[in-house]
Design an enzyme around this catalytic site. Structure first.
Site, PDB file in Angstrom:
ATOM      1  N   ASN A  89      34.807 -11.146   0.421  1.00  0.00           N
ATOM      2  CA  ASN A  89      35.315  -9.804   0.097  1.00  0.00           C
ATOM      3  C   ASN A  89      34.541  -9.109  -1.018  1.00  0.00           C
ATOM      4  O   ASN A  89      34.442  -7.877  -1.023  1.00  0.00           O
ATOM      5  CB  ASN A  89      36.793  -9.934  -0.286  1.00  0.00           C
ATOM      6  CG  ASN A  89      37.310  -8.688  -0.984  1.00  0.00           C
ATOM      7  OD1 ASN A  89      37.620  -7.679  -0.342  1.00  0.00           O
ATOM      8  ND2 ASN A  89      37.382  -8.732  -2.312  1.00  0.00           N
ATOM      9  N   SER A 141      32.725  -2.261   6.492  1.00  0.00           N
ATOM     10  CA  SER A 141      33.279  -0.978   6.039  1.00  0.00           C
ATOM     11  C   SER A 141      33.124   0.028   7.166  1.00  0.00           C
ATOM     12  O   SER A 141      32.282  -0.154   8.059  1.00  0.00           O
ATOM     13  CB  SER A 141      32.494  -0.488   4.823  1.00  0.00           C
ATOM     14  OG  SER A 141      32.764   0.874   4.565  1.00  0.00           O
ATOM     15  N   TYR A 162      24.605   0.934   0.908  1.00  0.00           N
ATOM     16  CA  TYR A 162      25.917   0.359   1.248  1.00  0.00           C
ATOM     17  C   TYR A 162      26.094   0.313   2.766  1.00  0.00           C
ATOM     18  O   TYR A 162      26.501  -0.702   3.336  1.00  0.00           O
ATOM     19  CB  TYR A 162      26.994   1.221   0.591  1.00  0.00           C
ATOM     20  CG  TYR A 162      28.411   0.723   0.720  1.00  0.00           C
ATOM     21  CD1 TYR A 162      28.849  -0.390   0.012  1.00  0.00           C
ATOM     22  CD2 TYR A 162      29.336   1.386   1.529  1.00  0.00           C
ATOM     23  CE1 TYR A 162      30.163  -0.833   0.107  1.00  0.00           C
ATOM     24  CE2 TYR A 162      30.647   0.961   1.626  1.00  0.00           C
ATOM     25  CZ  TYR A 162      31.063  -0.154   0.915  1.00  0.00           C
ATOM     26  OH  TYR A 162      32.365  -0.586   1.020  1.00  0.00           O
ATOM     27  N   ALA A 163      25.757   1.431   3.433  1.00  0.00           N
ATOM     28  CA  ALA A 163      25.921   1.492   4.890  1.00  0.00           C
ATOM     29  C   ALA A 163      25.008   0.484   5.578  1.00  0.00           C
ATOM     30  O   ALA A 163      25.425  -0.183   6.539  1.00  0.00           O
ATOM     31  CB  ALA A 163      25.628   2.909   5.385  1.00  0.00           C
ATOM     32  N   ALA A 164      23.787   0.347   5.076  1.00  0.00           N
ATOM     33  CA  ALA A 164      22.851  -0.615   5.685  1.00  0.00           C
ATOM     34  C   ALA A 164      23.387  -2.038   5.531  1.00  0.00           C
ATOM     35  O   ALA A 164      23.365  -2.844   6.475  1.00  0.00           O
ATOM     36  CB  ALA A 164      21.475  -0.486   5.039  1.00  0.00           C
TER      37      ALA A 164
END
Ligand code: NAD
Length: 261
Positions: A89, A141, A162-164
């Site tokens: 997490n 996410s 973050y998205a990658a």
């Protein structure tokens, strides 16, 4: 009690979603292993879990440091014989416009949000293989499943790193599921939408957070933000024997985000 007698590691368990997961696991009878880099928050979290009637132990570990993880897993097994559940997490973000994203910010985000997931799973896997049993739940996410707008008034920039990382976690989950599944280990993933936790304050002002929440409510089918305990329910499902025939799956817990539909 869905986790009675299980030993369950939750990384980043001292705040936000990790804390909600740890609380739910304690209520379900698990011995919760609180792993966090925030030293001062560990003991109070462990005490809180024990007060709920659960068993809990805590370790101050930076999950990006590979060398500390093998000894962490060994200590847990020495004390509790086994590792049934690992929830990867711990995470962070740096919202930056793509063109000003520094190497340092990119590396920081990728190190925790992606590489540490690989490190922790690799350190726990030998123990789960020996047992012929294990549940690994990774945290992706909604940024890992769709390109959310980075330049709303409530957002100080995009989320390329973050998205990658979060998209890669979905694919990492599938490959680990294939490799570990034959050993009786289920590897799955959750992709949360918006839950108000301290992660959103790291790079936003209070005004930007308000604006961001407004935007997130508008772009969510259920027209509200998520409650951490709702995310914890989804993680519990994937960590429990209720999901024994689910493998390599990513469960969206996002209230129906219209920006991915
Ligand atoms: N809150 C959301 O809306 C949301 C949405 C999608 C995904 N997520 C993901 O959920 C996870 C939890 O997010 P949150 O909102 O609860 O964040 P948070 O900032 O509230 O908590 C993160 C926790 O991780 C710990 N941590 C940070 N670096 C660490 C390290 N190197 N080693 C060990 N522990 C470390 C922190 O001390 C903290 O306790 C993250 O992976 C995040 O990307 C959150």
């Amino acid at each position: 009690m869905q986790l009675k007698g299980k030993v369950a590691i939750v990384t980043g368990a001292c705040s936000g979603l990790g804390k909600a997961i740890a609380v739910r696991f304690a209520r379900e009878g698990a011995c919760v292993v609180v792993v966090d880099v925030n030293a001062s928050a560990i003991e109070p979290t462990v005490e809180e879990l024990r007060a709920l009637g659960g068993d809990a132990i805590g370790f101050c570990v930076d999950v990006t440091k590979r060398t500390d993880l093998a000894s962490l897993m060994e200590k847990i097994v020495e004390q509790h014989d086994r590792i049934d559940v690992l929830v990867n997490n711990a995470g962070m973000t740096r919202y930056r416009p793509f063109q000003t994203m520094s190497d340092e910010d990119w590396d920081l985000v990728l190190a925790l949000d992606l590489k540490a997931v690989f490190f922790c799973a690799q350190a726990a896997a030998p123990h789960m293989i020996r047992q012929g049993y294990g549940k690994i739940v990774n945290m992706s996410s909604s940024h890992g499943t769709g390109a959310t707008p980075g330049f709303t008034a409530g957002s100080p920039g995009g989320s390329s790193a973050y998205a990658a990382a979060k998209a890669a976690v979905i694919q990492l989950t599938k490959t680990l599921a294939r490799e570990l599944g034959p050993h009786g280990i289920n590897v799955n993933c959750v992709a949360p939408g918006f839950f108000l936790t301290p992660i959103h304050s790291t790079t936003r002002t209070p005004e930007q957070i308000d604006e961001h929440i407004k935007n997130r409510i508008e772009t969510t089918v259920l027209k509200r933000t998520g409650k951490p305990e709702e995310l914890a329910s989804a993680v519990l499902f994937l960590a429990s024997d209720e999901s024994n025939f689910i493998c390599g799956h990513t469960l969206l817990v996002d209230g129906g985000r219209t920006d991915r539909m």
